[in-house]
Design a protein around this motif. Structure first.
Motif, PDB file in Angstrom:
ATOM      1  N   GLY A 186      27.384  77.442  33.344  1.00  0.00           N
ATOM      2  CA  GLY A 186      26.178  78.135  33.803  1.00  0.00           C
ATOM      3  C   GLY A 186      25.679  79.063  32.711  1.00  0.00           C
ATOM      4  O   GLY A 186      26.407  79.979  32.306  1.00  0.00           O
ATOM      5  N   TRP A 187      24.467  78.826  32.208  1.00  0.00           N
ATOM      6  CA  TRP A 187      23.979  79.573  31.049  1.00  0.00           C
ATOM      7  C   TRP A 187      23.973  81.079  31.298  1.00  0.00           C
ATOM      8  O   TRP A 187      24.259  81.875  30.401  1.00  0.00           O
ATOM      9  N   GLU A 188      23.671  81.515  32.538  1.00  0.00           N
ATOM     10  CA  GLU A 188      23.562  82.947  32.820  1.00  0.00           C
ATOM     11  C   GLU A 188      24.903  83.673  32.683  1.00  0.00           C
ATOM     12  O   GLU A 188      24.947  84.875  32.414  1.00  0.00           O
ATOM     13  N   HIS A 189      26.025  82.950  32.837  1.00  0.00           N
ATOM     14  CA  HIS A 189      27.342  83.587  32.746  1.00  0.00           C
ATOM     15  C   HIS A 189      27.737  83.890  31.304  1.00  0.00           C
ATOM     16  O   HIS A 189      28.684  84.656  31.071  1.00  0.00           O
ATOM     17  N   LEU A 190      27.002  83.334  30.332  1.00  0.00           N
ATOM     18  CA  LEU A 190      27.287  83.647  28.935  1.00  0.00           C
ATOM     19  C   LEU A 190      26.957  85.099  28.603  1.00  0.00           C
ATOM     20  O   LEU A 190      27.393  85.614  27.577  1.00  0.00           O
ATOM     21  N   ALA A 191      26.199  85.774  29.476  1.00  0.00           N
ATOM     22  CA  ALA A 191      25.879  87.180  29.245  1.00  0.00           C
ATOM     23  C   ALA A 191      27.101  88.077  29.414  1.00  0.00           C
ATOM     24  O   ALA A 191      27.110  89.210  28.928  1.00  0.00           O
ATOM     25  N   VAL A 192      28.129  87.595  30.119  1.00  0.00           N
ATOM     26  CA  VAL A 192      29.415  88.301  30.224  1.00  0.00           C
ATOM     27  C   VAL A 192      30.469  87.320  29.703  1.00  0.00           C
ATOM     28  O   VAL A 192      31.055  86.549  30.461  1.00  0.00           O
ATOM     29  N   PRO A 193      30.724  87.318  28.389  1.00  0.00           N
ATOM     30  CA  PRO A 193      31.507  86.241  27.767  1.00  0.00           C
ATOM     31  C   PRO A 193      32.868  85.950  28.399  1.00  0.00           C
ATOM     32  O   PRO A 193      33.216  84.776  28.570  1.00  0.00           O
ATOM     33  N   PRO A 194      33.691  86.953  28.781  1.00  0.00           N
ATOM     34  CA  PRO A 194      34.984  86.608  29.392  1.00  0.00           C
ATOM     35  C   PRO A 194      34.843  85.852  30.714  1.00  0.00           C
ATOM     36  O   PRO A 194      35.699  85.033  31.054  1.00  0.00           O
ATOM     37  N   VAL A 195      33.771  86.129  31.459  1.00  0.00           N
ATOM     38  CA  VAL A 195      33.542  85.371  32.692  1.00  0.00           C
ATOM     39  C   VAL A 195      33.252  83.919  32.351  1.00  0.00           C
ATOM     40  O   VAL A 195      33.760  82.989  33.000  1.00  0.00           O
ATOM     41  N   ALA A 196      32.434  83.690  31.323  1.00  0.00           N
ATOM     42  CA  ALA A 196      32.177  82.322  30.869  1.00  0.00           C
ATOM     43  C   ALA A 196      33.471  81.660  30.413  1.00  0.00           C
ATOM     44  O   ALA A 196      33.716  80.472  30.677  1.00  0.00           O
ATOM     45  N   HIS A 197      34.316  82.419  29.729  1.00  0.00           N
ATOM     46  CA  HIS A 197      35.617  81.927  29.248  1.00  0.00           C
ATOM     47  C   HIS A 197      36.473  81.467  30.436  1.00  0.00           C
ATOM     48  O   HIS A 197      37.037  80.359  30.433  1.00  0.00           O
ATOM     49  N   ALA A 198      36.562  82.310  31.467  1.00  0.00           N
ATOM     50  CA  ALA A 198      37.364  81.962  32.650  1.00  0.00           C
ATOM     51  C   ALA A 198      36.779  80.757  33.371  1.00  0.00           C
ATOM     52  O   ALA A 198      37.514  79.858  33.809  1.00  0.00           O
ATOM     53  N   ARG A 199      35.465  80.714  33.495  1.00  0.00           N
ATOM     54  CA  ARG A 199      34.825  79.588  34.184  1.00  0.00           C
ATOM     55  C   ARG A 199      35.074  78.274  33.434  1.00  0.00           C
ATOM     56  O   ARG A 199      35.283  77.222  34.050  1.00  0.00           O
ATOM     57  N   ALA A 200      35.054  78.332  32.118  1.00  0.00           N
ATOM     58  CA  ALA A 200      35.278  77.125  31.319  1.00  0.00           C
ATOM     59  C   ALA A 200      36.677  76.563  31.551  1.00  0.00           C
ATOM     60  O   ALA A 200      36.860  75.363  31.772  1.00  0.00           O
ATOM     61  N   ILE A 201      37.683  77.436  31.505  1.00  0.00           N
ATOM     62  CA  ILE A 201      39.072  76.973  31.659  1.00  0.00           C
ATOM     63  C   ILE A 201      39.341  76.523  33.090  1.00  0.00           C
ATOM     64  O   ILE A 201      39.967  75.479  33.331  1.00  0.00           O
ATOM     65  N   LEU A 202      38.858  77.284  34.067  1.00  0.00           N
ATOM     66  CA  LEU A 202      39.080  76.903  35.462  1.00  0.00           C
ATOM     67  C   LEU A 202      38.331  75.631  35.831  1.00  0.00           C
ATOM     68  O   LEU A 202      38.721  74.929  36.769  1.00  0.00           O
ATOM     69  N   ALA A 203      37.257  75.330  35.100  1.00  0.00           N
ATOM     70  CA  ALA A 203      36.509  74.095  35.347  1.00  0.00           C
ATOM     71  C   ALA A 203      37.178  72.891  34.694  1.00  0.00           C
ATOM     72  O   ALA A 203      36.696  71.756  34.843  1.00  0.00           O
ATOM     73  N   GLY A 204      38.274  73.111  33.956  1.00  0.00           N
ATOM     74  CA  GLY A 204      38.996  71.999  33.329  1.00  0.00           C
ATOM     75  C   GLY A 204      38.402  71.550  32.010  1.00  0.00           C
ATOM     76  O   GLY A 204      38.741  70.463  31.520  1.00  0.00           O
ATOM     77  N   LEU A 205      37.546  72.365  31.399  1.00  0.00           N
ATOM     78  CA  LEU A 205      36.981  71.993  30.103  1.00  0.00           C
ATOM     79  C   LEU A 205      38.051  72.078  29.018  1.00  0.00           C
ATOM     80  O   LEU A 205      39.011  72.852  29.133  1.00  0.00           O
ATOM     81  N   ARG A 206      37.864  71.302  27.977  1.00  0.00           N
ATOM     82  CA  ARG A 206      38.815  71.292  26.860  1.00  0.00           C
ATOM     83  C   ARG A 206      38.455  72.420  25.897  1.00  0.00           C
ATOM     84  O   ARG A 206      37.479  72.302  25.148  1.00  0.00           O
ATOM     85  N   VAL A 207      39.241  73.479  25.958  1.00  0.00           N
ATOM     86  CA  VAL A 207      38.980  74.692  25.175  1.00  0.00           C
ATOM     87  C   VAL A 207      39.992  74.763  24.041  1.00  0.00           C
ATOM     88  O   VAL A 207      41.200  74.699  24.278  1.00  0.00           O
ATOM     89  N   ARG A 208      39.492  74.913  22.800  1.00  0.00           N
ATOM     90  CA  ARG A 208      40.368  74.964  21.632  1.00  0.00           C
ATOM     91  C   ARG A 208      40.067  76.184  20.781  1.00  0.00           C
ATOM     92  O   ARG A 208      38.920  76.617  20.681  1.00  0.00           O
ATOM     93  N   ALA A 209      41.115  76.739  20.188  1.00  0.00           N
ATOM     94  CA  ALA A 209      40.938  77.726  19.120  1.00  0.00           C
ATOM     95  C   ALA A 209      40.829  76.920  17.834  1.00  0.00           C
ATOM     96  O   ALA A 209      41.827  76.482  17.267  1.00  0.00           O
ATOM     97  N   ALA A 210      39.598  76.684  17.390  1.00  0.00           N
ATOM     98  CA  ALA A 210      39.343  75.645  16.390  1.00  0.00           C
ATOM     99  C   ALA A 210      39.522  76.103  14.955  1.00  0.00           C
ATOM    100  O   ALA A 210      39.907  75.312  14.088  1.00  0.00           O
TER     101      ALA A 210
END
Length: 568
Positions: A186-210
């Motif tokens: 959800g683009w609006e959640h990028l305004a609070v980055p840690p919330v976007a971070h949590a949503r990404a991981i809980l949604a099962g997205l592939r998150v990497r420290a690249a």
């Protein structure tokens, strides 16, 4: 089991060597650059980014700029979103993402000069299958790894079962996401980055420290308003933890171990006592008693007598041993050493013995809590009683004196520090009611419910909310003598004790959120109301431009058609 395998796979991908060089598709990246009076750096950065063959568009979000930022962005050919006044950190990222048209979206800050070469690994990670590519900063070797904001980042990753990410976070640039990930977050959640971070991981997205880029050494604003920014970032991470609790429950999905919490209210009613005990023995302490010591014990016949002797030598007038589920002679050894013993046929679980013990020492001016598996010198025990006598309500073990900073990065120490930061008790460091010895005053025994004492971090939150005085007056090394038990300590068995303690801290934060809100009282300085109104304008303007352009082409075609008819 499947989730464990998946996490191992992700960890192996995160720590793997950089992928072999891959030629990125042309015009696949949208770069989002929020800017606040950054004309000096944009003048150097924008030409490099616009010429990068992988870039489809560079979106500059001018956040209330009063210099030449907007003019420079236009001259460079960037898309410009102009906000009349500053809207706060990260709002520009969300607005830029809302209008981005690239397959990949790369987020930068405008106060740093970037080159395509250092940014390419983030886009390559997405091209090779990741949904989110983060900056692996700060690293364990650097001093910033221990900064309060890094502690918050590490805590969030631990609670999301992604310790492999370390302190990598959406809060830090550069980071990149796919268009698919943007839709899931959800683009609006990028305004609070840690919330976007949590949503990404809980949604099962592939998150990497690249990739690793040390941004602190290149950020000219690093020293400006550090307290304000730190408070904002801590609040952001607490808000993300509140989101985690809303999704996974009050313990964030972590286990409660073998606790028998049901025995605590049963004790209040005088039930479930050991056979043969008369009703008058429920409270062992006399009103005149000054110091009482509570010692839960399970199969500690080899050490409990030494612990009791040390407690009595420290001046305790009552030593109460809560023996539970032992298969050895723990009860007999404790009684022979002079303790008053309360026996339970079954294990009551971690910390429940302390809560039960409070029932028997509730009249004490000071209750000190020990463990039965190793003895502590009477002088060290007495120091906690002295702290209570000098006005403290809660006296904690100052563990930092025995643990160098480099050894305070384990999961348990990390969440202890984070809870103290959330409570506004930074001076306590990693001191916690989870660790012994600690002491409670008569007021604390009255104010903190017994059920909270069974979950020590929860009792800590209650103590702060009730206005109790908390100190860490003395240091006792309990790490070295603590017996290692592979079944509860080893990662090979899932480190169940650490997992339970992580859950305890999530539960404690849930109590804090109930009283102080989802940010635990930390400020939200962003103007989030601008998101919807400005986003609608940002989307409408390109649509109007496309309609005007379409109308011009239709007019041209009509003119050409008319000229052809006339020529015939």
């Amino acid at each position: 089991m499947n989730s464990l395998k998946r996490n191992r796979r992700i960890r192996s991908q995160s720590s793997a060597a950089p992928a072999r060089a891959v030629r990125l598709p042309r015009r696949c990246v949208s770069i989002v650059l929020p800017a606040y009076n950054e004309a000096h750096t944009l003048k150097r950065t924008l030409p490099r980014l616009v010429r990068w063959r992988a870039v489809r568009e560079v979106i500059v979000v001018a956040n209330g700029c009063t210099d030449d930022t907007e003019a420079i962005a236009r001259r460079a050919g960037a898309r410009l979103i102009s906000l009349p006044q500053p809207c706060g950190h990260d709002v520009g990222r969300a607005l830029g993402a809302r209008v981005a048209r690239g397959r990949y979206i790369l987020f930068l800050d405008a106060d740093i000069v970037w080159s395509p070469e250092e940014l390419q690994p983030f886009v390559l990670a997405l091209h090779n299958g990741a949904d989110v590519a983060l900056n692996h900063y700060p690293r364990r070797q650097g001093g910033w790894f221990h900064h309060p904001t890094a502690v918050a980042k590490r805590t969030l990753n631990l609670l999301l079962h992604r310790p492999d990410l370390g302190a990598a976070s959406f809060t830090t640039v550069p980071h990149a996401i796919t268009a698919r990930a943007l839709n899931a977050i959800g683009w609006e959640h990028l305004a609070v980055p840690p919330v976007a971070h949590a949503r990404a991981i809980l949604a099962g997205l592939r998150v990497r420290a690249a990739h690793h880029i040390n941004v602190s050494s290149r950020n000219p604003r690093q020293g400006r308003h550090p307290r304000r920014t730190k408070a904002l970032i801590l609040g952001d991470h607490l808000q993300a933890i509140a989101y985690l609790i809303a999704q996974r429950g009050v313990r964030g999905g972590f286990p409660d171990g073998d606790r028998r919490r049901d025995l605590i209210p049963a004790m209040k009613d005088g039930h479930e006592r050991a056979s043969g005990e008369d009703d008058g023995a429920a409270r062992m302490a006399s009103p005149a008693m000054s110091i009482a010591i509570v010692i839960p014990a399970h199969n500690e016949s080899q050490t409990v007598a030494d612990v009791v002797h040390a407690a009595r030598n420290a001046g305790a007038e009552c030593v109460c041993v809560i023996e539970n589920g032992s298969r050895d002679a723990t009860a007999a050894a404790a009684a022979a050493a002079g303790a008053q013993v309360e026996c339970y046929p079954q294990r009551v679980g971690h910390d429940v013995g302390r809560a039960i013990g409070v029932t028997h020492v509730a009249d004490a001016a000071c209750a000190i809590f020990l463990d039965a598996d190793f003895a502590i010198h009477p002088r060290d025990i007495h120091a906690f009683g002295d702290a209570i006598a000098n006005g403290a309500d809660v006296a904690l073990n100052r563990l930092e004196s025995y643990l160098p900073l480099s050894r305070q990065t384990d999961p348990v120490s990390t969440v202890k520090r984070m809870l103290n930061l959330a409570l506004g008790q930074k001076h306590l460091g990693i001191a916690s009611l989870t660790a012994i010895p600690h002491a409670l005053s008569q007021r604390a025994l009255r104010e903190i419910p017994q059920s909270d004492l069974a979950v020590p971090p929860r009792a800590m939150v209650t103590a702060v909310l009730r206005g109790l005085t908390i100190t860490a007056p003395h240091a006792v090394d309990v790490v070295q003598p603590n017996r290692y038990r592979a079944r509860i300590h080893s990662p090979r068995f899932g480190a169940p004790l650490a997992q339970m303690i992580l859950g305890d801290h999530v539960e404690a934060l849930a109590v804090l959120f109930e009283h102080r809100g989802e940010r635990a009282g930390f400020p939200q300085t962003r103007d989030l109301g601008v998101l919807q109104s400005t986003a609608a304008q940002c989307v409408a303007e390109p649509q109007r431009r496309m309609r005007r352009q379409g109308q011009r082409w239709r007019n041209v075609r009509r003119q050409v058609s008319t000229m052809r008819r006339q020529s015939r």
